[in-house]
Design a protein around this motif. Structure first.
Motif, PDB file in Angstrom:
ATOM      1  N   LYS A 198       7.288 -50.674 -27.368  1.00 22.42           N
ATOM      2  CA  LYS A 198       7.114 -49.590 -26.084  1.00 22.42           C
ATOM      3  C   LYS A 198       5.768 -49.974 -25.801  1.00 22.42           C
ATOM      4  CE  LYS A 198       7.417 -44.538 -25.522  1.00 22.42           C
ATOM      5  NZ  LYS A 198       7.397 -43.440 -26.430  1.00 22.42           N
ATOM      6  N   ASN A 199       4.778 -50.092 -26.542  1.00 21.89           N
ATOM      7  CA  ASN A 199       3.528 -50.405 -26.169  1.00 21.89           C
ATOM      8  C   ASN A 199       3.104 -51.492 -25.601  1.00 21.89           C
ATOM      9  OD1 ASN A 199       2.280 -48.016 -27.509  1.00 21.89           O
ATOM     10  ND2 ASN A 199       2.003 -49.028 -29.460  1.00 21.89           N
ATOM     11  N   LEU A 200       3.784 -52.482 -26.152  1.00 20.95           N
ATOM     12  CA  LEU A 200       3.786 -53.920 -25.183  1.00 20.95           C
ATOM     13  C   LEU A 200       4.430 -54.002 -23.604  1.00 20.95           C
ATOM     14  CD1 LEU A 200       4.875 -56.615 -27.971  1.00 20.95           C
ATOM     15  CD2 LEU A 200       2.493 -55.741 -27.395  1.00 20.95           C
ATOM     16  N   CYS A 201       5.094 -52.846 -23.316  1.00 19.91           N
ATOM     17  CA  CYS A 201       5.644 -52.834 -22.093  1.00 19.91           C
ATOM     18  C   CYS A 201       4.518 -52.386 -21.172  1.00 19.91           C
ATOM     19  CB  CYS A 201       6.854 -51.869 -22.163  1.00 19.91           C
ATOM     20  SG  CYS A 201       8.369 -52.253 -22.804  1.00 19.91           S
ATOM     21  N   GLU A 202       3.421 -51.932 -21.697  1.00 20.31           N
ATOM     22  CA  GLU A 202       2.261 -51.439 -20.855  1.00 20.31           C
ATOM     23  C   GLU A 202       1.485 -52.563 -20.377  1.00 20.31           C
ATOM     24  OE1 GLU A 202       1.835 -48.025 -20.194  1.00 20.31           O
ATOM     25  OE2 GLU A 202       3.883 -48.287 -21.168  1.00 20.31           O
ATOM     26  N   TYR A 203       1.743 -53.681 -20.931  1.00 21.86           N
ATOM     27  CA  TYR A 203       0.843 -54.945 -20.564  1.00 21.86           C
ATOM     28  C   TYR A 203       1.502 -55.519 -19.220  1.00 21.86           C
ATOM     29  CZ  TYR A 203      -0.709 -54.688 -25.468  1.00 21.86           C
ATOM     30  OH  TYR A 203      -1.232 -54.178 -26.797  1.00 21.86           O
ATOM     31  N   ASN A 204       0.255 -56.361 -18.896  1.00 21.88           N
ATOM     32  CA  ASN A 204       0.606 -56.974 -17.292  1.00 21.88           C
ATOM     33  C   ASN A 204       1.468 -58.221 -17.675  1.00 21.88           C
ATOM     34  OD1 ASN A 204       0.595 -58.762 -15.056  1.00 21.88           O
ATOM     35  ND2 ASN A 204      -1.408 -58.621 -14.708  1.00 21.88           N
ATOM     36  N   PRO A 205       2.737 -58.242 -17.354  1.00 16.74           N
ATOM     37  CA  PRO A 205       3.774 -59.377 -17.410  1.00 16.74           C
ATOM     38  C   PRO A 205       3.199 -60.887 -17.251  1.00 16.74           C
ATOM     39  CG  PRO A 205       4.746 -57.730 -16.078  1.00 16.74           C
ATOM     40  CD  PRO A 205       3.253 -57.446 -16.238  1.00 16.74           C
ATOM     41  N   GLU A 206       2.422 -60.904 -16.242  1.00 16.79           N
ATOM     42  CA  GLU A 206       1.560 -62.125 -15.913  1.00 16.79           C
ATOM     43  C   GLU A 206       0.678 -62.350 -17.139  1.00 16.79           C
ATOM     44  OE1 GLU A 206       1.733 -65.288 -13.496  1.00 16.79           O
ATOM     45  OE2 GLU A 206       3.112 -63.513 -13.287  1.00 16.79           O
ATOM     46  N   ALA A 207       0.127 -61.544 -17.387  1.00 22.52           N
ATOM     47  CA  ALA A 207      -0.860 -61.773 -18.534  1.00 22.52           C
ATOM     48  C   ALA A 207      -0.244 -62.234 -19.770  1.00 22.52           C
ATOM     49  CB  ALA A 207      -1.802 -60.487 -18.909  1.00 22.52           C
ATOM     50  N   VAL A 208       0.806 -61.524 -20.073  1.00 18.50           N
ATOM     51  CA  VAL A 208       1.463 -61.854 -21.060  1.00 18.50           C
ATOM     52  C   VAL A 208       2.223 -63.236 -21.103  1.00 18.50           C
ATOM     53  CG1 VAL A 208       3.960 -61.627 -22.373  1.00 18.50           C
ATOM     54  CG2 VAL A 208       2.331 -59.456 -21.708  1.00 18.50           C
ATOM     55  N   LYS A 209       2.686 -63.675 -19.935  1.00 18.56           N
ATOM     56  CA  LYS A 209       3.174 -65.165 -19.832  1.00 18.56           C
ATOM     57  C   LYS A 209       1.985 -66.031 -20.099  1.00 18.56           C
ATOM     58  CE  LYS A 209       4.207 -67.262 -15.761  1.00 18.56           C
ATOM     59  NZ  LYS A 209       4.708 -67.383 -14.219  1.00 18.56           N
ATOM     60  N   HIS A 210       0.872 -65.976 -19.671  1.00 18.34           N
ATOM     61  CA  HIS A 210      -0.340 -66.927 -19.787  1.00 18.34           C
ATOM     62  C   HIS A 210      -0.685 -66.778 -21.080  1.00 18.34           C
ATOM     63  CE1 HIS A 210      -0.626 -68.259 -15.601  1.00 18.34           C
ATOM     64  NE2 HIS A 210      -0.768 -66.887 -15.186  1.00 18.34           N
ATOM     65  N   MET A 211      -0.517 -65.716 -22.037  1.00 20.11           N
ATOM     66  CA  MET A 211      -1.233 -65.663 -23.199  1.00 20.11           C
ATOM     67  C   MET A 211      -0.072 -66.375 -24.176  1.00 20.11           C
ATOM     68  SD  MET A 211      -2.288 -61.756 -23.930  1.00 20.11           S
ATOM     69  CE  MET A 211      -2.720 -61.802 -25.430  1.00 20.11           C
ATOM     70  N   LYS A 212       1.155 -66.259 -23.834  1.00 21.63           N
ATOM     71  CA  LYS A 212       2.375 -67.081 -24.647  1.00 21.63           C
ATOM     72  C   LYS A 212       2.041 -68.664 -24.404  1.00 21.63           C
ATOM     73  CE  LYS A 212       6.639 -66.676 -26.284  1.00 21.63           C
ATOM     74  NZ  LYS A 212       7.749 -66.341 -26.642  1.00 21.63           N
ATOM     75  N   GLN A 213       1.854 -68.807 -23.192  1.00 18.22           N
ATOM     76  CA  GLN A 213       1.496 -70.318 -22.999  1.00 18.22           C
ATOM     77  C   GLN A 213       0.264 -70.798 -23.902  1.00 18.22           C
ATOM     78  OE1 GLN A 213       0.898 -70.452 -18.864  1.00 18.22           O
ATOM     79  NE2 GLN A 213       3.294 -70.734 -18.334  1.00 18.22           N
TER      80      GLN A 213
END
Length: 250
Positions: A198-213
Motif C-alpha cells: 500500500k505504501n509503495l503505491c504512493e511512489y512515482n511510477p516513473e521513479a520506481v521504473k528508473h530505480m528498478k533499472q
C-alpha cells in the motif's frame, strides 16, 4: 487433489500473483511459462503499481523444478527448454518495471531460491528455510545462480550451493540480504506485506521504473547468460550420473 494454477488478482493498484502445485509447489514447464507470462503482462498494465508474488498452501513456498518432468527428459533440447522455464521467470521479474514484493511462507528449495532472489523486496516467516539442492542430483544451480549470487554474494551462494544437503535458516538468509524481514507467523507477514504494498503505491511510477533499472544494472546480458546456463543443465541432466540419482525420485 487441487490442480496446479497461476492466478492474478488486481485491487487498488496492487496485483497479487499466486502460483500453486500440489507437489510442494514444485514447478513444471507449463506453470513456469504461465508465471513468466503473467508477470510480464501485469508489469505492462498501467493500472498496477506494485506486484506481490506468492504461492498457495502454507507449508512450502516452492520446492523448485518438477522432478516428475526432470526424470522424463531424454534429449538436450528438451533439457534446455525445461531449464529455460526458470530463466524466463527470472528475466520477466528482472525486466518488470514495477517493484515485486515476495511473500515466502515456508521452505524454499532450488529454483524457489532463485525466485526469492529475483524479488525486489522479500518478506518471509520463520519457517522459510532455504536450500540449493541441485548438486545432490548431479546438476548445479546454474540458471538460478546469477540471481542468487546477486542477492547473497558469491560467498553466500557458494556456501549453500556446495552444502547441497543442508537447509539454511531464514535468519541466515536475512543476514545475507535475501529476506528483508522474517516474521513469527504467516498472518503477521501478510499484514506487513499488505501494508508495505500500500505504501509503495504512493511512489512515482516513473521513479520506481528508473530505480528498478538502477538496482538491476549489470544484468543486461542475462537473456544470453541464463540461456547458456540452461544448456549446461540440459546436458548434465542427461548424464548417467544424474539419471542414476533421479531414479530415487521415481
Amino acid at each position: 487433489m487441487t490442480e496446479a494454477y497461476v492466478k492474478k488478482d488486481i485491487q487498488d493498484k496492487i496485483a497479487i500473483i499466486e502460483f500453486f502445485h500440489p507437489a510442494h509447489n514444485s514447478l513444471p514447464s507449463d506453470i513456469l511459462a504461465q508465471l513468466a507470462e503473467t508477470i510480464t503482462e501485469v508489469g505492462q498494465n498501467d493500472e498496477v503499481l506494485v506486484i506481490i508474488l506468492k504461492s498457495g498452501g502454507n507449508r512450502t513456498f516452492c520446492a523448485g523444478a518438477s522432478f516428475k518432468e526432470l526424470i522424463n527428459i531424454d534429449d538436450e533440447k528438451t533439457g534446455e527448454k525445461f531449464f529455460m522455464g526458470f530463466a524466463n521467470v527470472i528475466n520477466a521479474m528482472r525486466k518488470c518495471p514495477k517493484f515485486i514484493i515476495g511473500r515466502v511462507q515456508g521452505k524454499t528449495v532450488g529454483g524457489g531460491v532463485g525466485l526469492a532472489s529475483a524479488m525486489d523486496y522479500c518478506m518471509a516467516t520463520k519457517f522459510a528455510a532455504i536450500k540449493l539442492s541441485e548438486l545432490n542430483i548431479g546438476i548445479g544451480p546454474f540458471v538460478v545462480g546469477p540471481a542468487v549470487e546477486r542477492k547473497l554474494g558469491v560467498s553466500g551462494m557458494s556456501q549453500i550451493a556446495i552444502d547441497a544437503n543442508s537447509f539454511y535458516s531464514p535468519e541466515w538468509a536475512m543476514q545475507k540480504g535475501l529476506f528483508a524481514k522474517v516474521f513469527e507467523s504467516t498472518e503477521e507477514m501478510d499484514e506487513a506485506v499488505a501494508e508495505f504494498a500500500k505504501n509503495l503505491c504512493e511512489y512515482n511510477p516513473e521513479a520506481v521504473k528508473h530505480m528498478k533499472q538502477m538496482f538491476w544494472r549489470g544484468t543486461e546480458d542475462w537473456d544470453e547468460l541464463l540461456n547458456e546456463r540452461a544448456k549446461i543443465s540440459g546436458k548434465l541432466v542427461l548424464s548417467s550420473f544424474t539419471k542414476e540419482k533421479l531414479k530415487r525420485f521415481k
